[in-house]
Every structure is written in C-alpha cells, then in structure tokens.
Design an enzyme around this catalytic site. Sequence first.
Site, PDB file in Angstrom:
ATOM      1  N   GLY A   1      -9.237  13.281  -1.518  1.00  0.00           N
ATOM      2  CA  GLY A   1     -10.074  14.161  -0.691  1.00  0.00           C
ATOM      3  C   GLY A   1     -11.538  13.881  -0.926  1.00  0.00           C
TER       4      GLY A   1
ATOM      5  CG  ASP B   1      -2.472  -0.874  -6.280  1.00  0.00           C
ATOM      6  OD1 ASP B   1      -1.291  -0.625  -6.587  1.00  0.00           O
ATOM      7  OD2 ASP B   1      -3.015  -0.436  -5.250  1.00  0.00           O
TER       8      ASP B   1
ATOM      9  CG  MET C   1       3.273   1.524  -4.729  1.00  0.00           C
ATOM     10  SD  MET C   1       2.557   2.932  -5.576  1.00  0.00           S
ATOM     11  CE  MET C   1       3.307   4.267  -4.629  1.00  0.00           C
ATOM     12  N   GLY C   2       0.917  -1.919  -3.953  1.00  0.00           N
ATOM     13  CA  GLY C   2      -0.131  -2.947  -3.997  1.00  0.00           C
ATOM     14  C   GLY C   2      -0.761  -3.048  -2.621  1.00  0.00           C
TER      15      GLY C   2
ATOM     16  CD  GLU D   1       1.338   0.049  -0.898  1.00  0.00           C
ATOM     17  OE1 GLU D   1       0.690   0.368  -1.886  1.00  0.00           O
ATOM     18  OE2 GLU D   1       1.787   0.873  -0.091  1.00  0.00           O
TER      19      GLU D   1
ATOM     20  CB  ILE E   1       6.922   1.394 -10.343  1.00  0.00           C
ATOM     21  CG1 ILE E   1       5.789   1.364  -9.314  1.00  0.00           C
ATOM     22  CG2 ILE E   1       8.198   0.823  -9.754  1.00  0.00           C
ATOM     23  CD1 ILE E   1       5.319  -0.050  -8.993  1.00  0.00           C
TER      24      ILE E   1
HETATM   25  N1  LIG Z   1     -16.320   6.150  -1.298  1.00  0.00           N
HETATM   26  C1  LIG Z   1     -16.356   7.211  -2.112  1.00  0.00           C
HETATM   27  N2  LIG Z   1     -17.540   7.754  -2.469  1.00  0.00           N
HETATM   28  C2  LIG Z   1     -17.576   8.822  -3.300  1.00  0.00           C
HETATM   29  N3  LIG Z   1     -16.487   9.439  -3.810  1.00  0.00           N
HETATM   30  C3  LIG Z   1     -15.287   8.951  -3.485  1.00  0.00           C
HETATM   31  C4  LIG Z   1     -15.144   7.802  -2.623  1.00  0.00           C
HETATM   32  N4  LIG Z   1     -13.833   7.548  -2.469  1.00  0.00           N
HETATM   33  C5  LIG Z   1     -13.176   8.475  -3.220  1.00  0.00           C
HETATM   34  N5  LIG Z   1     -14.044   9.319  -3.821  1.00  0.00           N
HETATM   35  C6  LIG Z   1     -13.687  10.426  -4.711  1.00  0.00           C
HETATM   36  O1  LIG Z   1     -12.701  10.015  -5.652  1.00  0.00           O
HETATM   37  C7  LIG Z   1     -11.490  10.757  -5.521  1.00  0.00           C
HETATM   38  C8  LIG Z   1     -10.307   9.841  -5.692  1.00  0.00           C
HETATM   39  O2  LIG Z   1     -10.405   8.746  -4.767  1.00  0.00           O
HETATM   40  P1  LIG Z   1      -9.149   7.982  -4.170  1.00  0.00           P
HETATM   41  O3  LIG Z   1      -8.201   8.980  -3.590  1.00  0.00           O
HETATM   42  O4  LIG Z   1      -9.643   6.910  -3.295  1.00  0.00           O
HETATM   43  O5  LIG Z   1      -8.395   7.422  -5.444  1.00  0.00           O
HETATM   44  P2  LIG Z   1      -8.810   6.285  -6.450  1.00  0.00           P
HETATM   45  O6  LIG Z   1      -9.698   6.869  -7.487  1.00  0.00           O
HETATM   46  O7  LIG Z   1      -9.347   5.110  -5.714  1.00  0.00           O
HETATM   47  O8  LIG Z   1      -7.420   5.957  -7.130  1.00  0.00           O
HETATM   48  P3  LIG Z   1      -6.223   5.052  -6.544  1.00  0.00           P
HETATM   49  O9  LIG Z   1      -6.653   4.433  -5.284  1.00  0.00           O
HETATM   50  O10 LIG Z   1      -5.951   4.065  -7.612  1.00  0.00           O
HETATM   51  O11 LIG Z   1      -5.104   5.997  -6.396  1.00  0.00           O
HETATM   52  C9  LIG Z   1     -11.576  11.431  -4.157  1.00  0.00           C
HETATM   53  O12 LIG Z   1     -10.906  12.661  -4.185  1.00  0.00           O
HETATM   54  C10 LIG Z   1     -13.074  11.592  -3.934  1.00  0.00           C
HETATM   55  O13 LIG Z   1     -13.547  12.778  -4.509  1.00  0.00           O
HETATM   56  O1  LIG Z   2       0.909   8.047  -1.637  1.00  0.00           O
HETATM   57  P1  LIG Z   2      -0.333   8.112  -2.454  1.00  0.00           P
HETATM   58  O2  LIG Z   2      -0.266   9.023  -3.615  1.00  0.00           O
HETATM   59  O3  LIG Z   2      -1.531   8.411  -1.622  1.00  0.00           O
HETATM   60  O4  LIG Z   2      -0.582   6.710  -3.117  1.00  0.00           O
HETATM   61  C1  LIG Z   2      -0.196   5.469  -2.638  1.00  0.00           C
HETATM   62  C2  LIG Z   2      -1.120   4.391  -3.149  1.00  0.00           C
HETATM   63  O5  LIG Z   2      -1.577   4.645  -4.447  1.00  0.00           O
HETATM   64  C3  LIG Z   2      -1.519   3.467  -5.216  1.00  0.00           C
HETATM   65  O6  LIG Z   2      -0.451   3.612  -6.116  1.00  0.00           O
HETATM   66  C4  LIG Z   2      -2.818   3.280  -5.982  1.00  0.00           C
HETATM   67  O7  LIG Z   2      -2.979   4.350  -6.868  1.00  0.00           O
HETATM   68  C5  LIG Z   2      -1.262   2.341  -4.229  1.00  0.00           C
HETATM   69  O8  LIG Z   2      -0.559   1.265  -4.766  1.00  0.00           O
HETATM   70  C6  LIG Z   2      -0.500   3.058  -3.159  1.00  0.00           C
HETATM   71  O9  LIG Z   2      -0.664   2.437  -1.911  1.00  0.00           O
END
Ligand SMILES: Nc1ncnc2c1ncn2[C@@H]1O[C@H](COP(=O)(O)OP(=O)(O)OP(=O)(O)O)[C@@H](O)[C@H]1O
Ligand SMILES: O=P(O)(O)OC[C@H]1O[C@](O)(CO)[C@@H](O)[C@@H]1O
Length: 436
Positions: free
Chosen positions: A147, A202, A245-246, A298, A353
């Site tokens: 979010g 990933d 995943m990936g 994926e 996984i």
């Molecule tokens: N481009 C961005 N700029 C600022 N904050 C961000 C951005 N993208 C994501 N966030 C913040 O980081 C939180 C987690 O981001 P996201 O859902 O993309 O997961 P992630 O940290 O990339 O982990 P993953 O992709 O490995 O599951 C979001 O809820 C948001 O608050």
């Molecule tokens: O279904 P969700 O929780 O949004 O996450 C899926 C994605 O999160 C990851 O596991 C990265 O955290 C990716 O490999 C996958 O595409």
Amino acid sequence: MRVRTLGEGRIESPLAELLPRQGTTEHYVDESDRVLLDDTLAMIGGRAVADLPSFEPGGARRRIFFDPSKIKVGIVTCGGLCPGLNDVIRGLVLTLNNQYGVSRIIGFRNGYQGMVARHGRSIVELTRESVEYINEHGGTILGTSRGNQDPDEIVDCLEQLGVNILFVIGGDGSMRGAIRISDAVAQRERRIAVVGVPKTIDNDIPYIGQSFGFQTAFAKAAESLRAAHVEAAAQPGGIGLVQLMGRHSGFIASYAALANNDADYVLIPEVPFAMDGFLPDLRHRVATRGHALVVVAEGAGQEYLEDAPVRLDASGNRKLGDFGLYLRDRILDDFAAAGQEVNLKYIDPSYAIRSVPANPSDSVYCLRLAQAAVHGAMAGRTEMVVGQWRGRFVHVPMAFAVSSRNQVDPDGDLWLSVMEATGQPPNVAAATRLNV
Ligand SMILES: Nc1ncnc2c1ncn2[C@@H]1O[C@H](COP(=O)(O)OP(=O)(O)OP(=O)(O)O)[C@@H](O)[C@H]1O
Ligand SMILES: O=P(O)(O)OC[C@H]1O[C@](O)(CO)[C@@H](O)[C@@H]1O
Ligand SMILES: [Mg+2]
C-alpha cells in the site's frame, strides 16, 4: 557510496572491549578500512586507483552515536513474506538488549500501515521474552502490508513516540519508502536513524550478495521439482511443469533447478523465450528421453500474455499474468496436435516457499545481518542497508541499493551453469538440443 551519518560517535561502545586488537585481516575488516566493490584484476585495472569504488564495512564500532540508556527503537516489516523475518526481528531485539542494554524497543504491526494514524497505529512492545522462539516460525510476528503510506505521517509517528532508530525489514519498495522517511526526518532536522535489512526471496536487491531467506526458499522449491520429476518419470509422455516466484529475477528458478539437477528447461524473465523453438524441442525431448521437467519463473514469457488486463497490487507493483498455466495449455495443445502422448503434472508451490521458517544457514545470516544493522544504527549511520558483499558485511547507501535490480546475467556464470545442467538450447529458440 558514502553512508550518511547523524553525527560523530562520542560515546564508548559497550562492545569496545571486544575490539582492542582488531585490524583488517582476511577474517575481519577494521572500521577505518573499506571493502572494494570489484574483485578481479581486470575490473580494478579498468578504474583509476585513486577512486576505486568501495563500501564502508559493517560491524561494531569502538565509539557510538546514540546513548543506549536513552533511546527508543522501532522495528517494522513490509512487503511480501520471506523466510527469516522473525530471525531478523529477534536478532535486532537481542543485540540491542543484550549487547547495548537498550530496553525500549517497539514493533509496528502490519508494515508501514501500523505507523500511520489513518489506519490506526498498532504497536507492540518487543522484549527478550516476547521474541523467544519466534525464529521457529515462518512469517513475521509483526505482520506486514503493501500500500501507499505517507512518509510525513510516519515521521509524525516516530516523533510522537520518541523513536530514535527505525529498522525497516523489507524489499525494494520498502527501501524506497525508507528513503522518503529519512528525507522527511532530515527536513525536520531530527536525528532519527533509518536502517534497512533488505528482504526479498526473489534475491533482486543489488550489492548485498544473496538476500536472507533466499536459500530456504529455493530449497523448499527444490522439493516441488523433485515431486514433478518423480511424477514425470513414472508415466509415458510425462512432463513435470513447476512455476516458481520471481517477478523480474529468475534466481529461485535457477537455483532450485541446479539443486535438483533434473530440469530440462529453465525459463526466466531475463532470457528471451521462443515458444516455437521450445514446443518442438520439448516433444523431441519427451520422445527421446521419455519425460521432461520444465521450471518456469513467474515473470518469464510475459510477452505471451500482453492481452491480459494490467493489474497492480496495493503498492503499485504489476501483478503478472499466469504464464505457467498458459504454458501448460500450450504444451497440451501442441502434443495433442502432434498426436503425441502426454501426461503433464503442474505444480505451483507459490506461497509455500516463502512462508516457512528459515533453515539454519539463513538463520545464521539473519542474525549476523541484524547484528550489523544494530552496530551501524548505534554508530549513527542512517539511510543505509546492511548486506554481505563478497563475504564481508557492509553498509550500502539505500539509494544505491534501489538504484538497480539484481538479475540473472544471461552472459554470467550462473546462467551458464543452468545451460550446462539442462542442456537447453540458448533462449530455447533453436530446435536442436545441445546434448540429445
Ligand atoms: N516507490 C515507492 N516509494 C515510496 N514508498 C514505497 C514505494 N514502493 C513501496 N513503498 C512502500 O513500501 C511498502 C512495501 O512495498 P512493496 O509492497 O512494493 O514491497 P517490497 O518492500 O518491495 O517487498 P517485496 O516486493 O519483496 O514483497 C509499501 O507499503 C509502501 O509503503
Ligand atoms: O501475492 P503477494 O503477497 O503480493 O506477493 C507476490 C510477490 O511477492 C514476491 O514474493 C516478492 O516478495 C514475488 O516473488 C511475488 O511475485
Ligand atoms: Mg518489491
């Protein structure tokens, strides 16, 4: 590659007595030294010696910035799950508490959401007792979320609660969020350290070697490959098809395939894929060897799903089309059209996984990352993540850690290993195998 510092370390560290004789050796990097980015003569030879790129080493400092008796620390986990999240939380709490004597530690529930008033702030006290045994479980005791959360509201939260150090355990998005939090802190001229422990099954964050939880995740994925291979080998025209995943990086697919060394094809997002080369090659493979194992990341083959509607998750990440299922149907149609017998078993272990507890190797890595994160934060480092680069623990500026994406290099030695192990034609485009 310089890491931001909130100020000079003027307080003697409680760990100082552990460090009196330390200097750089092959087993230790002194805090005054730097860890080189490059590790070959050719790479170093291509640069001016005066400005060889290098990282600040991680580890305990003799003098620290924060007074352990006065500070309050917050921890948050964001993004998708990953094995080892609870190990990192526990490692942070125990290092802060046992080594530095920090007693006021809180966790924010459900990612950055738990820090903003709009979602109803949600906070838990973290103590030695409350983190006991949490490393035996998958997931995160703090919960997580995706979010869009406002960095200013997050800094309001940190200020109102009197938090001096925020540890963010999350992926690339979380680190982008952490940079914005750190910017907002700097604008308000506050001295709050924001330190990241990068999390991604990933393995797509650069400059940190392998990410924690990755080993556990691909070991779990390898179990599905074994199942698919056994199924495929047991029936005429057997094909095992496993989707892993990936999104943008095919590391899980590549490593799981190498772990079993049974895969005949590995399809990853980094390497272009040609269906018209793959399908006849697969039929030939099944006809000559009796069965085949296909592993798909994926994010592979998305160009075949371009007509699918674009969907985004709450953080704005693109939700990918299901290439594994599409490929399954294309294989079945192709074998039917050719009149060739096929028995295809499709396995997508998906969340299985990443929701498991860390294996011992990952647990060690998680603890050591947590220790490095605490040492760095106590020394006043901010806007940085901890990682292991060429075997050494280092501090990586957050901006650097999100400046690119770690991907399998189609010209690198990992992909060459995969090509050697599978014998698949390059890009799966040619109709002739290397090792039929
Ligand atoms: N481009 C961005 N700029 C600022 N904050 C961000 C951005 N993208 C994501 N966030 C913040 O980081 C939180 C987690 O981001 P996201 O859902 O993309 O997961 P992630 O940290 O990339 O982990 P993953 O992709 O490995 O599951 C979001 O809820 C948001 O608050
Ligand atoms: O279904 P969700 O929780 O949004 O996450 C899926 C994605 O999160 C990851 O596991 C990265 O955290 C990716 O490999 C996958 O595409
Ligand atoms: Mg991400």
